[in-house]
Design a protein around this motif. Structure first.
Motif, short mmCIF file in Angstrom:
data_model
loop_
_atom_site.label_atom_id
_atom_site.label_comp_id
_atom_site.label_asym_id
_atom_site.label_seq_id
_atom_site.Cartn_x
_atom_site.Cartn_y
_atom_site.Cartn_z
N LEU A 123 0.83 -1.20 0.00
CA LEU A 123 0.00 0.00 0.00
C LEU A 123 0.87 1.25 0.00
N GLY A 124 1.85 1.28 0.88
CA GLY A 124 2.72 2.46 0.98
C GLY A 124 3.57 2.68 -0.26
N LEU A 125 4.22 1.62 -0.73
CA LEU A 125 5.09 1.77 -1.90
C LEU A 125 4.31 2.07 -3.17
N SER A 126 3.16 1.45 -3.34
CA SER A 126 2.37 1.74 -4.54
C SER A 126 1.84 3.17 -4.50
N THR A 127 1.58 3.70 -3.32
CA THR A 127 1.16 5.10 -3.21
C THR A 127 2.29 6.03 -3.62
N VAL A 128 3.49 5.78 -3.13
CA VAL A 128 4.63 6.63 -3.47
C VAL A 128 4.94 6.54 -4.96
N VAL A 129 4.99 5.33 -5.50
CA VAL A 129 5.28 5.15 -6.92
C VAL A 129 4.17 5.78 -7.77
N LEU A 168 1.82 4.18 -13.56
CA LEU A 168 0.71 4.68 -12.77
C LEU A 168 -0.41 3.64 -12.69
N GLY A 169 -0.74 3.03 -13.82
CA GLY A 169 -1.78 2.01 -13.83
C GLY A 169 -1.43 0.80 -12.99
N VAL A 170 -0.18 0.34 -13.10
CA VAL A 170 0.25 -0.82 -12.30
C VAL A 170 0.22 -0.48 -10.81
N SER A 171 0.65 0.74 -10.45
CA SER A 171 0.64 1.11 -9.03
C SER A 171 -0.79 1.20 -8.51
N LEU A 172 -1.73 1.68 -9.33
CA LEU A 172 -3.13 1.71 -8.92
C LEU A 172 -3.69 0.31 -8.71
N ILE A 173 -3.35 -0.60 -9.62
CA ILE A 173 -3.83 -1.98 -9.50
C ILE A 173 -3.25 -2.64 -8.24
N VAL A 174 -1.95 -2.43 -7.98
CA VAL A 174 -1.33 -3.00 -6.78
C VAL A 174 -1.96 -2.40 -5.53
#
Length: 188
Positions: A123-129, A168-174
């Protein structure tokens, strides 16, 4: 009404409606007996506000994931989608409102369930990315618009907007997958 009582009322109003009675009684008791227990009223008030913020964040994430009904979830996501459209069309204050809305949604989804160590980090890393990728895509969009206005080719760094959108799309999915995984771990 004293300043302590006004601050306590603020914490109680911030708490979700279905939990207010329980926490109001507990915090009022804690505040009235703070001196006898060796804790000052500022510590009690900070604790009450901290719990109220966490409970509200959990309620928000729960609502966005459908725990408060489909209508509430759809309404929440429609607000986020409208803010995205307004930010792209209007910029300025709509961009600030979008940023605030996305932060509130991210915090709410983070606290919605019981994340494991893995889902917490995801959650944290995907938010930052995701924030970095969104900032890059936003910058690329501006550079390409400016280049089109002056009929010059965009700079080399601005040619990778598609990759930025993919990240951005991959980070949203994660992020969404991690939030759902954390939400399903909550006690029933």
């Amino acid at each position: 009404m004293t300043l302590s009582n006004r601050r306590l009322r603020s914490a109680i109003r911030l708490t979700p409606k279905d939990e207010r009675a329980r926490y109001a009684e507990e915090w009022e008791h804690d505040l009235s007996h703070a001196g006898a227990a060796g804790a000052g009223s500022p510590q009690v008030l900070r604790g009450a506000m901290s719990v109220a913020l966490r409970r509200r964040a959990r309620w928000t994430g729960h609502a966005l994931l459908g725990g408060r009904g489909l209508g509430v979830a759809v309404s929440g996501w429609v607000v986020v989608a409208v803010l995205i459209v307004l930010a792209f069309l209007g910029g300025g204050l709509f961009g600030v409102a979008l940023l605030v809305g996305l932060v509130l949604a991210a915090v709410g989804l983070t606290f919605a369930g019981r994340p494991s160590l893995l889902t917490h980090w995801l959650l944290g890393l995907s938010t930052v990315v995701g924030i970095c990728a969104a900032s890059y895509v936003w910058w690329v969009l501006g550079v390409q618009i400016d280049a089109a206005d002056t009929s010059t080719p965009p700079s080399g760094a601005a040619t990778h907007g598609g990759a930025g959108l993919l990240v951005l799309g991959v980070s949203l999915i994660v992020f969404v997958a991690s939030a759902v995984a954390a939400y399903t771990r909550r006690p029933h």
